[in-house]
Write a protein that holds these residues in place. Structure first.
Motif, short mmCIF file in Angstrom:
data_model
loop_
_atom_site.label_atom_id
_atom_site.label_comp_id
_atom_site.label_asym_id
_atom_site.label_seq_id
_atom_site.Cartn_x
_atom_site.Cartn_y
_atom_site.Cartn_z
N GLY A 228 -110.57 -27.47 -27.26
CA GLY A 228 -109.28 -27.39 -27.09
C GLY A 228 -109.01 -26.11 -27.76
O GLY A 228 -107.80 -25.93 -28.43
N ALA A 229 -109.46 -24.90 -27.42
CA ALA A 229 -109.10 -23.67 -27.99
C ALA A 229 -108.72 -22.62 -27.04
O ALA A 229 -108.73 -21.53 -27.37
CB ALA A 229 -110.64 -23.11 -28.46
N SER A 230 -108.15 -23.15 -25.96
CA SER A 230 -107.45 -22.24 -25.08
C SER A 230 -106.02 -21.93 -25.56
O SER A 230 -105.51 -20.76 -25.06
CB SER A 230 -107.52 -23.08 -23.65
N ARG A 231 -105.55 -22.61 -26.09
CA ARG A 231 -104.19 -22.75 -26.60
C ARG A 231 -103.87 -22.92 -28.29
O ARG A 231 -104.99 -23.37 -28.79
CB ARG A 231 -103.13 -23.39 -25.94
N GLY A 232 -102.62 -22.63 -28.64
CA GLY A 232 -102.27 -23.58 -30.11
C GLY A 232 -103.03 -23.37 -31.13
O GLY A 232 -103.78 -22.38 -31.37
N ILE A 233 -103.24 -24.44 -31.84
CA ILE A 233 -103.96 -24.60 -33.13
C ILE A 233 -105.72 -24.28 -32.73
O ILE A 233 -105.93 -23.59 -33.65
CB ILE A 233 -103.96 -25.98 -33.76
N GLY A 234 -106.11 -24.83 -31.62
CA GLY A 234 -107.43 -24.61 -31.32
C GLY A 234 -107.68 -23.02 -31.40
O GLY A 234 -108.74 -22.58 -31.68
N ARG A 235 -106.79 -22.25 -30.67
CA ARG A 235 -107.12 -20.84 -30.56
C ARG A 235 -107.01 -20.14 -31.57
O ARG A 235 -108.06 -19.36 -31.94
CB ARG A 235 -105.94 -20.28 -29.78
N GLN B 269 -116.06 -25.05 -20.22
CA GLN B 269 -115.22 -26.04 -19.83
C GLN B 269 -115.88 -27.49 -20.08
O GLN B 269 -116.77 -27.73 -19.74
CB GLN B 269 -114.91 -25.99 -18.28
N CYS B 270 -115.12 -28.48 -20.44
CA CYS B 270 -115.59 -29.87 -20.72
C CYS B 270 -114.46 -30.69 -21.02
O CYS B 270 -113.38 -30.30 -21.90
CB CYS B 270 -116.66 -29.89 -21.95
N ASP B 271 -114.04 -31.78 -20.33
CA ASP B 271 -113.15 -32.73 -20.72
C ASP B 271 -113.66 -33.59 -21.67
O ASP B 271 -114.60 -34.43 -21.62
CB ASP B 271 -112.87 -33.64 -19.31
N ASN C 178 -113.27 -30.76 -33.80
CA ASN C 178 -112.71 -31.43 -32.84
C ASN C 178 -111.25 -31.44 -32.76
O ASN C 178 -110.58 -32.28 -33.69
CB ASN C 178 -113.20 -33.08 -32.91
N ASN C 179 -110.91 -30.47 -31.91
CA ASN C 179 -109.21 -30.21 -32.27
C ASN C 179 -108.43 -30.72 -30.77
O ASN C 179 -107.26 -30.75 -30.89
CB ASN C 179 -109.17 -28.75 -32.41
N ALA C 180 -109.22 -30.86 -29.78
CA ALA C 180 -108.28 -31.15 -28.42
C ALA C 180 -107.63 -32.53 -28.60
O ALA C 180 -108.21 -33.38 -29.16
CB ALA C 180 -109.54 -31.36 -27.35
N GLY C 181 -106.35 -32.32 -28.27
CA GLY C 181 -105.77 -33.34 -28.21
C GLY C 181 -104.32 -33.38 -27.38
O GLY C 181 -103.72 -32.31 -27.00
N ILE C 182 -103.59 -34.65 -27.16
CA ILE C 182 -102.59 -34.70 -26.34
C ILE C 182 -101.53 -35.65 -26.78
O ILE C 182 -102.03 -36.58 -27.68
CB ILE C 182 -102.90 -35.09 -24.73
N THR C 183 -100.12 -35.58 -26.40
CA THR C 183 -99.40 -36.68 -26.71
C THR C 183 -98.73 -37.30 -25.44
O THR C 183 -98.73 -36.36 -24.29
CB THR C 183 -98.00 -36.04 -27.48
N ILE D 118 -109.42 -32.72 -36.24
CA ILE D 118 -107.94 -32.35 -36.31
C ILE D 118 -107.06 -33.85 -36.09
O ILE D 118 -107.13 -34.07 -35.01
CB ILE D 118 -107.46 -31.33 -35.53
N SER D 119 -106.89 -34.34 -37.40
CA SER D 119 -105.64 -35.50 -37.23
C SER D 119 -104.44 -35.08 -37.13
O SER D 119 -104.02 -34.04 -36.52
CB SER D 119 -106.26 -36.20 -38.50
N SER D 120 -103.60 -35.72 -37.95
CA SER D 120 -102.23 -35.55 -37.79
C SER D 120 -101.57 -36.11 -38.95
O SER D 120 -101.73 -37.31 -39.52
CB SER D 120 -101.61 -35.74 -36.54
N VAL D 121 -100.41 -35.49 -39.50
CA VAL D 121 -99.43 -36.56 -40.43
C VAL D 121 -98.99 -37.50 -39.78
O VAL D 121 -98.66 -38.70 -40.51
CB VAL D 121 -98.29 -35.48 -40.74
N PHE E 258 -96.08 -30.38 -38.79
CA PHE E 258 -95.29 -29.92 -37.61
C PHE E 258 -95.29 -28.32 -37.44
O PHE E 258 -95.38 -27.69 -38.08
CB PHE E 258 -93.90 -30.07 -38.09
N ILE E 259 -96.32 -28.25 -36.35
CA ILE E 259 -96.88 -26.79 -36.10
C ILE E 259 -96.28 -26.27 -34.77
O ILE E 259 -96.27 -26.97 -33.79
CB ILE E 259 -98.44 -27.01 -35.99
N GLU E 260 -95.82 -25.00 -34.96
CA GLU E 260 -95.24 -24.48 -33.63
C GLU E 260 -96.37 -24.01 -32.50
O GLU E 260 -97.06 -23.21 -32.74
CB GLU E 260 -94.78 -23.23 -34.07
#
Ligand code: NAP
Length: 246
Positions: A11-18, A60-62, A88-93, A139-142, A186-188
């Motif tokens: 999940g490095a195309s955007r956000g935290i992964g990038r 690419q890989c799902d 392991n950063n890829a994640g969704i909500t 990459i977990s989360s609060v 909470f990350i932008e």
């Protein structure tokens, strides 16, 4: 420095992964930029790394697809000979209240956030064990540490990642492999962009340092755990959250 290391960031195309990919590349690692659907954005990450003098390629890989992760691992080891750092950063909500949450939304989040990390660890563990070295950073989360109303599926996946981290750490420590989790607050990023201003304002009130975090804040913690100086740290959860989980 991470010179001569190969790193894979899911999940490095955007956000935290990038941000993690850019940071690891800046420290000298060759970075494999994983993405699911955003080919152009992933290529953008690659170009940013190359423009700064680093080495990167997009893959690419799902991550929720067990077989596809197996094929990815085979390809990476065949082409690069080894993997030193797996993030392991890829994640969704798919947020919603428990009473109305669909089975599909529950499964999709668990499959991506938790099973995705298992899939990658499972398929790369043979290479890590053979090398007798490696760093795995999940990459977990609060939300996985504290829980969060409206995020039962997401919190469960992120708490599960902590259990996966600790078990993998115990199982792999004897072979020189360290496994840790980073729990962002909470990350932008795109993930939080959709929240309305009122909710954002309330969220900031819960952050002792008084500001929303940036992807680079998380990248710094990941770089530390990936570096030589963190070789005696395993099975830990590092909260990078401005104090939210105190
Ligand atoms: P984001 O901006 O929404 O980016 C998500 C990334 O994950 C994208 O690169 C996306 O790739 C990738 N992805 C999604 N599903 C995938 C799949 N099945 N296979 C491979 N890649 C997939 O999210 P973010 O805010 O940067 O979050 C990154 C991580 O940090 C997530 O695990 C998230 O849960 C965690 N986190 C975020 C926050 C926050 O406040 N932002 C807080 C705590 C934890 P595509 O672009 O190709 O879809």
């Amino acid at each position: 420095m991470l010179t001569d290391k190969t790193a894979l960031v899911t999940g490095a195309s955007r956000g935290i992964g990038r941000a993690i990919a850019l940071k690891l590349a800046q420290l000298g690692a060759k970075v494999l930029v994983n993405y699911s659907g955003s080919a152009e954005k992933a290529q953008e990450t690659v170009e940013l790394i190359r423009a700064a003098g680093g080495t990167a390629e997009a893959l690419q890989c799902d991550v929720s697809d067990f077989q596809a992760c197996g094929e990815l691992a085979k390809k990476v080891i065949a082409e690069h000979g080894r993997l030193d750092i797996l993030v392991n950063n890829a994640g969704i909500t798919r947020d919603g209240l428990l009473m109305t949450m669909s089975e599909e939304d529950y499964d999709k989040v668990l499959d991506t956030n938790l099973k995705g990390a298992f899939n990658m660890i499972r398929h790369f563990s043979r290479a890590f064990l053979k090398q007798r070295s490696g760093r795995i950073i999940n990459i977990s989360s609060v939300s996985g540490v504290l829980g969060n109303a409206g995020q039962a599926n997401y919190s469960a996946s992120k708490a599960g990642l902590i259990g996966l981290t600790k078990s993998a750490a115990r199982e792999l420590a004897g072979r020189g492999i360290c496994v840790n989790a980073v729990a962002p607050g909470f990350i932008e990023t795109d993930m939080t962009a959709a929240m309305n201003e009122d909710i954002k304002k309330k969220a900031v009130e819960q952050i002792p340092v008084g500001r929303i975090g940036q992807p680079a804040d998380i990248a710094e913690a990941v770089a530390f755990l990936a570096g030589d100086g963190a070789g005696y740290i395993t099975g830990q959860v590092l909260c990078v959250d401005g104090g939210m989980a105190i």
